[in-house]
Design an enzyme around this catalytic site. Sequence first.
Site, mmCIF file in Angstrom:
data_model
loop_
_atom_site.group_PDB
_atom_site.id
_atom_site.type_symbol
_atom_site.label_atom_id
_atom_site.label_comp_id
_atom_site.label_asym_id
_atom_site.label_seq_id
_atom_site.Cartn_x
_atom_site.Cartn_y
_atom_site.Cartn_z
ATOM 1 N N SER A 25 1.494 7.349 -1.783
ATOM 2 C CA SER A 25 2.891 7.433 -2.186
ATOM 3 C C SER A 25 3.728 8.287 -1.256
ATOM 4 O O SER A 25 3.258 8.825 -0.258
ATOM 5 C CB SER A 25 3.038 7.978 -3.599
ATOM 6 N N TYR A 58 5.077 3.649 -2.321
ATOM 7 C CA TYR A 58 5.904 3.759 -3.529
ATOM 8 C C TYR A 58 6.343 5.203 -3.693
ATOM 9 O O TYR A 58 5.813 6.110 -3.056
ATOM 10 C CB TYR A 58 5.145 3.266 -4.770
#
Length: 119
Positions: A25, A58
């Site tokens: 992430s 993400y």
Amino acid sequence: MKRTFLSAKLHKVITTAVELDYEGSCEIDGVLLDAADIGAFEQIQIYNINNGNRFTTYTIRGKDNSGVISVNGAAAHKVNVGDMLIIAAYGVYSEKELESYTPRLCYVNDQNILTKISS
């Protein structure tokens, strides 16, 4: 027909941390996420201005007003602390939605503090 367009961009943010041993992430200051209307766990593209690397990951919401931009997990191999990044999110829009479509373009200073939003 639906088409994919840029929905938001964080322009020239500075990498503040890289965490190789994290699950993955990109942690982003919550104020910047809100300004760009990018959600937690939303898919993003990252473009490294310093070395040309481009990759998908993400978001994780970071502390508000912290200036944090931390690239984590395997993606940490593609970024160094201090690298300048463009972070982009994309959306899929119908022809009708495109009639009122405008991306959110967010600009920061060298401390990753929001200075301008264009939409």
